[in-house]
Design a protein around this motif. Structure first.
Motif, PDB file in Angstrom:
ATOM      1  N   ASN A 170       0.819  -1.211   0.000  1.00  0.00           N
ATOM      2  CA  ASN A 170       0.000   0.000   0.000  1.00  0.00           C
ATOM      3  C   ASN A 170       0.853   1.261   0.000  1.00  0.00           C
ATOM      4  O   ASN A 170       0.476   2.281  -0.597  1.00  0.00           O
ATOM      5  N   VAL A 171       2.015   1.200   0.658  1.00  0.00           N
ATOM      6  CA  VAL A 171       2.924   2.354   0.622  1.00  0.00           C
ATOM      7  C   VAL A 171       3.459   2.546  -0.789  1.00  0.00           C
ATOM      8  O   VAL A 171       3.574   3.682  -1.284  1.00  0.00           O
ATOM      9  N   VAL A 172       3.783   1.445  -1.452  1.00  0.00           N
ATOM     10  CA  VAL A 172       4.243   1.527  -2.841  1.00  0.00           C
ATOM     11  C   VAL A 172       3.151   2.121  -3.723  1.00  0.00           C
ATOM     12  O   VAL A 172       3.413   2.983  -4.575  1.00  0.00           O
ATOM     13  N   LEU A 230       8.267   7.445  -0.362  1.00  0.00           N
ATOM     14  CA  LEU A 230       9.578   6.805  -0.444  1.00  0.00           C
ATOM     15  C   LEU A 230      10.320   6.858   0.888  1.00  0.00           C
ATOM     16  O   LEU A 230      11.088   5.951   1.224  1.00  0.00           O
ATOM     17  N   GLU A 231      10.066   7.916   1.661  1.00  0.00           N
ATOM     18  CA  GLU A 231      10.673   8.000   2.994  1.00  0.00           C
ATOM     19  C   GLU A 231      10.195   6.851   3.881  1.00  0.00           C
ATOM     20  O   GLU A 231      10.927   6.352   4.736  1.00  0.00           O
ATOM     21  N   LYS A 232       8.940   6.450   3.696  1.00  0.00           N
ATOM     22  CA  LYS A 232       8.423   5.303   4.461  1.00  0.00           C
ATOM     23  C   LYS A 232       9.040   3.981   3.983  1.00  0.00           C
ATOM     24  O   LYS A 232       9.252   3.061   4.768  1.00  0.00           O
ATOM     25  N   LEU A 233       9.315   3.914   2.680  1.00  0.00           N
ATOM     26  CA  LEU A 233       9.872   2.680   2.126  1.00  0.00           C
ATOM     27  C   LEU A 233      11.361   2.524   2.423  1.00  0.00           C
ATOM     28  O   LEU A 233      11.876   1.397   2.474  1.00  0.00           O
ATOM     29  N   ALA A 258       0.767   9.052  -6.267  1.00  0.00           N
ATOM     30  CA  ALA A 258       0.919  10.448  -5.840  1.00  0.00           C
ATOM     31  C   ALA A 258       0.894  11.366  -7.060  1.00  0.00           C
ATOM     32  O   ALA A 258       1.360  11.016  -8.144  1.00  0.00           O
ATOM     33  N   GLU A 259       0.372  12.569  -6.862  1.00  0.00           N
ATOM     34  CA  GLU A 259       0.203  13.482  -8.007  1.00  0.00           C
ATOM     35  C   GLU A 259       1.460  14.256  -8.345  1.00  0.00           C
ATOM     36  O   GLU A 259       1.572  14.804  -9.440  1.00  0.00           O
ATOM     37  N   ASP A 260       2.441  14.328  -7.425  1.00  0.00           N
ATOM     38  CA  ASP A 260       3.638  15.111  -7.715  1.00  0.00           C
ATOM     39  C   ASP A 260       4.839  14.471  -7.025  1.00  0.00           C
ATOM     40  O   ASP A 260       4.734  13.497  -6.266  1.00  0.00           O
ATOM     41  N   GLU A 261       5.995  15.060  -7.258  1.00  0.00           N
ATOM     42  CA  GLU A 261       7.243  14.521  -6.713  1.00  0.00           C
ATOM     43  C   GLU A 261       7.251  14.568  -5.191  1.00  0.00           C
ATOM     44  O   GLU A 261       7.737  13.634  -4.535  1.00  0.00           O
ATOM     45  N   ASP A 262       6.716  15.620  -4.613  1.00  0.00           N
ATOM     46  CA  ASP A 262       6.701  15.720  -3.148  1.00  0.00           C
ATOM     47  C   ASP A 262       5.922  14.548  -2.548  1.00  0.00           C
ATOM     48  O   ASP A 262       6.337  13.964  -1.542  1.00  0.00           O
ATOM     49  N   GLY A 263       4.786  14.232  -3.156  1.00  0.00           N
ATOM     50  CA  GLY A 263       3.989  13.115  -2.658  1.00  0.00           C
ATOM     51  C   GLY A 263       4.738  11.790  -2.783  1.00  0.00           C
ATOM     52  O   GLY A 263       4.680  10.932  -1.885  1.00  0.00           O
ATOM     53  N   ILE A 283      12.963   7.597  -7.095  1.00  0.00           N
ATOM     54  CA  ILE A 283      12.858   6.163  -6.770  1.00  0.00           C
ATOM     55  C   ILE A 283      14.252   5.542  -6.739  1.00  0.00           C
ATOM     56  O   ILE A 283      14.627   4.831  -5.793  1.00  0.00           O
ATOM     57  N   ALA A 284      15.048   5.794  -7.771  1.00  0.00           N
ATOM     58  CA  ALA A 284      16.406   5.257  -7.820  1.00  0.00           C
ATOM     59  C   ALA A 284      17.252   5.804  -6.682  1.00  0.00           C
ATOM     60  O   ALA A 284      18.080   5.093  -6.101  1.00  0.00           O
ATOM     61  N   GLU A 285      17.043   7.084  -6.344  1.00  0.00           N
ATOM     62  CA  GLU A 285      17.826   7.683  -5.254  1.00  0.00           C
ATOM     63  C   GLU A 285      17.507   7.005  -3.927  1.00  0.00           C
ATOM     64  O   GLU A 285      18.404   6.733  -3.124  1.00  0.00           O
ATOM     65  N   MET A 286      16.222   6.733  -3.683  1.00  0.00           N
ATOM     66  CA  MET A 286      15.858   6.047  -2.440  1.00  0.00           C
ATOM     67  C   MET A 286      16.501   4.660  -2.388  1.00  0.00           C
ATOM     68  O   MET A 286      17.057   4.254  -1.358  1.00  0.00           O
TER      69      MET A 286
END
Length: 895
Positions: free
Chosen positions: A586-588, A604-607, A594-599, A689-692
């Protein structure tokens, strides 16, 4: 003049064991036995090319063949002191075809050629046994009518029973000569009535009719179907072996049997086998009489009361032991032989390398090294790597009767039993309750992975040997039967139907992924045991092979299994499989929708901590060994909810209306997602995504190094690259994250950035891409798809037809296509190393577990292969064999 016949026997032979293409396997072995001076009934072999000539000339024999067979017969007559067709002291012959490889559907052996109304009386006089002579004649008529004239043996026997009575058919002793004559006349009358031809009295006519039948059987429908299925060329033809008859049924000092130089089940040394007193060879296979054990030890182990050969005829037993030891020393392998004792005289009829269980094959190979018969390299080449899989998985108890209700492809070896479930959620729920289940799906996708983890095995009605279900199941080490097309699955109704049997959710089935069977009910299993011989062969393999052997592992369980089996690192970790766990999906989905990069970054912070903990565990298990982690690869829509309940749950979680959520999901639809927005294209569109993932990898490497004291060198793989600029873009983001983590932790890590070569353009531009990549890993699953333009999940339906019609020899998703995909790998390797001389080369597709493909990897100079955990022992042995066959230098210390 063309030489059509080769003589053998009594210490002289015109061929050898290496001449199987010319003489067929049987003829080559008979020639070898004869040259060794062993007691082989003298004879000759008509070469396989004569069969080809016969079919090319409207089923006529070359004149020179007729002359050469006549001369060969003269030599047999001189050797035996008997004359073919003579009224006194006649010679009788056996004729059998001999192909270079086994071809079911060929005609069988015809014994006692030369028997007729006259010679049967000579045989009766010679032996003093009327019943023996005349019953042998009756059996010859039946066999000749069947194999040379086409009258079904069972039909002949039924008609003969009607005409002459049961007692004669059963060959009961005590019939008078006149009664036997009536039986024979009845048999000849049946041949005439049914076939419109008289049974031939001329021995020469009998002989050539049987030779012609042997040649014709090479192109008979059953043999032709088998040849086409196994790609055996028609111009190979079949040889024909003609031998002097010896009689295992002559008297009380006569018998026939099979012997093996070592136990075919255990590999223990010492001759073993069975025999029948007063019998010819065919009687051993009919099962009408219980066979006797050859040795006293074998009799006691089998708990039999019949006399052994050792007790019955000790001299023959001593001769047999002497012969088997001589053959084993000569061939330096386990040998199987057929023998006949004719009135106390021992004859070898045929020998060949024995067919043994894998455990017996391993033990005998190791023992022969210790005995000085062979060296370690030879021992390694004695084992079929794929047979090792039998030792690594649970199997169905061989004593259990199976109620097979369907078949599919043997996609992942081993067997499992459990309740039927039709979706991943039910599999997980059942596993939590301690229930064993089989996940039954039309086909699987990445979102089923967590359910596959919970299941004992997987059954699909679609897909091939390299479908998603097959690949993932092999990686997990659970059995899978895929592509069971006759199985009808109705997941909504909770039923599956096969062969008229309908089962519902909760019913029990067993699947055997080694043979592709679906079995009704729960079946008893036997658990694998790895013996010391297995470990010894693995040790020898590791000392010989050049290439490294890694594993494809996405979870700690897979990584531990692979380490237990000797993996030297991870060659492919598919990070997407980590995202489907129940507490993450569900986090993925929030991140994707999400509608934008901030979202996206908030999700991604949770993942991040979840990914980091996964990598820490993998790095700790590998303890300093290399680990290759592939950045997110599949299209994002694969992670999104599909069923209404999941959509509703996700909408509530995100505070959206269901229609709005469906609109966002629909907007991500792709017509051809395999070639769509996936791989490095995701990392370019959504670099966060790659950065995370890069941060999770580097932070995990720092933590694992502290706990193990053995720093891992992470290898970050960028998937689906076709342009160097794609790799440059993603690599820059990875390097920036590495610098950030180093500043934050004070630890500067060694790491590599490379790419998976799975697109032809990347291979063609290998020199350019290698200037940015520090390793190439060939993803041969997708590379095969893109080279052929075939979907591996949909190819099963027509690739089987292609094989049957001779369009392809092998499924290119199972065994590497050398001419197309292989050429591209070679090209990419050469151009890649031209761009970077120290470029590391590996393969991580399913072909890395296929021995034939591993040989290609060795010949191409790849540094390592990476396969599913349960294929690691297979790969270790196959890599060693490839090193031996290629004459390569044994492995270096680092890969």
């Amino acid at each position: 003049m063309r030489k059509w016949t080769y003589n053998f026997g009594l210490g002289r032979s015109e061929g050898s064991a290496s001449d199987s293409a010319l003489l067929g396997a049987k003829g080559a072995n008979l020639a070898e036995l004869g040259s060794l001076g062993l007691p082989v009934p003298p004879g000759m072999t008509i070469i396989a090319d004569a069969c080809t000539w016969f079919h090319e000339h409207e089923c006529h024999f070359p004149d020179t063949l007729l002359d050469q067979v006549a001369k060969g017969l003269n030599q047999i007559e001189e050797s035996t002191g008997k004359r073919f067709g003579a009224a006194h002291n006649p010679l009788f012959l056996s004729v059998r075809p001999g192909t270079r490889v086994p071809v079911p559907g060929m005609t069988g052996t015809v014994l006692n050629i030369g028997l007729n109304d006259q010679t049967v009386q000579a045989l009766a006089k010679e032996t003093g046994d009327v019943d023996f002579a005349w019953s042998t004649y009756r059996r010859f008529i039946a066999t000749f009518a069947d194999l040379a004239m086409g009258l079904d043996h069972a039909v002949f026997e039924e008609l003969l029973e009607e005409k002459s009575g049961k007692s004669a058919i059963a060959n009961n002793p005590g019939l008078s000569v006149e009664q036997w004559r009536q039986v024979i006349e009845a048999g000849k009358a049946i041949v005439l009535d049914e076939m419109g031809e008289t049974f031939p009295q001329d021995p020469q006519e009998q002989l050539w009719a049987v030779i012609a039948a042997a040649f014709k059987s090479w192109t008979a429908p059953r043999a032709e179907a088998y040849r086409k299925l196994h790609s055996i060329p028609v111009d190979w033809g079949t040889a024909v072996n003609i031998q002097a008859m010896v009689f295992g049924n002559r008297n009380g000092n006569s018998m026939t049997g099979n012997a093996i130089t070592r136990n075919p089940k255990t590999g223990a040394s010492g001759v073993t086998g069975t025999f029948l007193p007063r019998a010819q060879g065919y009687e051993l296979s009919t099962g009408d009489r219980a066979p006797h054990q050859i040795s006293e030890r074998g009799r006691k182990e089998a708990e039999r009361t019949e006399m052994s050969l050792e007790a019955m005829l000790p001299e023959a037993y001593e001769t047999l032991e002497e012969m088997t030891q001589k053959l084993e020393r000569h061939y330096r392998d386990v040998v199987e032989l057929e023998f006949t004792v004719d009135d106390g005289y021992f004859w070898i009829l045929e020998s060949r390398l024995a067919r043994c269980d894998i455990r017996a094959r391993m033990r005998s190979a190791v023992d022969m090294v210790h005995e000085g018969l062979i060296n370690r390299e030879e021992a390694l080449t004695r084992i079929d790597p794929l047979e090792l899989e039998q030792l690594l998985h649970p199997a169905i108890d061989p004593s259990v009767e199976r109620e097979v209700i369907g078949t599919g492809l043997p996609a992942s070896p081993g067997a499992a039993a459990g309740e039927i479930v039709f979706n991943a959620e039910d599999a997980v729920h059942a596993a939590k309750e301690g229930r064993r289940v089989i996940l039954v799906r039309s086909e699987t996708s990445p979102e089923d992975v967590y359910g596959m983890h919970a299941a004992e095995g997987v059954l699909t009605s679609r897909g091939g040997l390299t479908s998603h279900a097959a690949v993932v199941a092999r990686g997990m080490g659970i059995p899978c039967v895929a592509g069971a097309g006759a199985v009808r699955i109705d997941a909504e109704a909770g039923t599956m139907t096969s062969m008229g049997v309908t089962l519902k959710k909760g019913d029990h089935i067993t699947i055997d992924g080694s043979v592709g069977q679906i079995i009704r009910g729960q079946t008893q299993m036997v658990q694998p045991e790895l013996a010391g011989d297995f470990a010894k062969l693995m040790e020898w393999s590791d000392a010989v092979r050049r290439m490294g052997v890694r594993t494809n592992a996405d979870t700690s369980t897979e990584a531990r299994v692979a380490r237990k089996f000797g993996a030297e690192g991870i060659g492919l970790c598919r990070t997407e499989h980590m995202f489907f766990e129940e507490n993450r999906i569900n986090v993925v989905r929030e991140m994707i929708l999400a509608e934008d990069e901030d979202g996206r970054r908030q999700s991604l912070e949770k993942l991040l901590p979840m990914q980091r903990s996964d990598f820490i565990e993998l790095f700790e298990i590998m303890h300093g060994l290399p680990v290759t982690i592939r950045l997110l690869d599949p299209p994002l829509h694969e992670f999104l909810p599909k069923v209404d309940s999941d959509v509703a749950e996700m909408a509530e979680r995100m505070g959206l209306g269901e229609e709005e959520l469906r609109r966002r999901i629909e907007a991500m639809h792709e017509f051809n997602p395999m070639l769509g927005h996936r791989g490095c294209r995701l990392a370019i569109s959504y670099p966060e995504i790659a950065e995370m993932q890069a941060r999770a990898i580097f932070e995990a490497a720092v933590e694992a190094a502290k706990s193990t004291g053995a720093p891992v060198v992470p290898e970050i793989m960028v998937p689906l690259v076709s342009l160097r600029r794609e790799l440059d873009y993603v690599k820059a983001r990875i390097e920036q994250v590495a610098d950030d983590v180093a500043k934050e932790t004070g630890v500067f890590l060694n790491y590599l950035v490379g790419t998976m070569i799975e697109l032809p353009r990347a291979a063609f531009r290998g020199q350019e891409i290698a200037q940015a990549a520090e390793f190439f890993s060939f993803g041969t699953n997708d590379l095969t798809q893109t080279v052929f333009g075939i979907s591996r999940d949909d190819a099963g339906g027509f690739l089987t037809t292609y094989r049957q019609k001779g369009i392809i020899e092998k499924d290119p998703f199972v065994s590497l296509d050398y001419e197309g995909v292989g050429e591209i790998i070679k090209l990419a390797s050469e151009r890649g190393r031209a761009g970077r001389h120290d470029l590391k080369l590996g393969i991580c597709g399913e072909h890395a577990g296929d021995p034939a493909s591993i040989h290609f990897c060795e010949a191409t100079g790849l540094d390592y292969i990476s396969c599913s955990p349960y294929r690691v022992p297979v790969a270790r042995l196959a890599a060693a064999q490839a090193t031996i066959y290629e004459g390569a230098t044994p492995k270096a210390a680092v890969y």
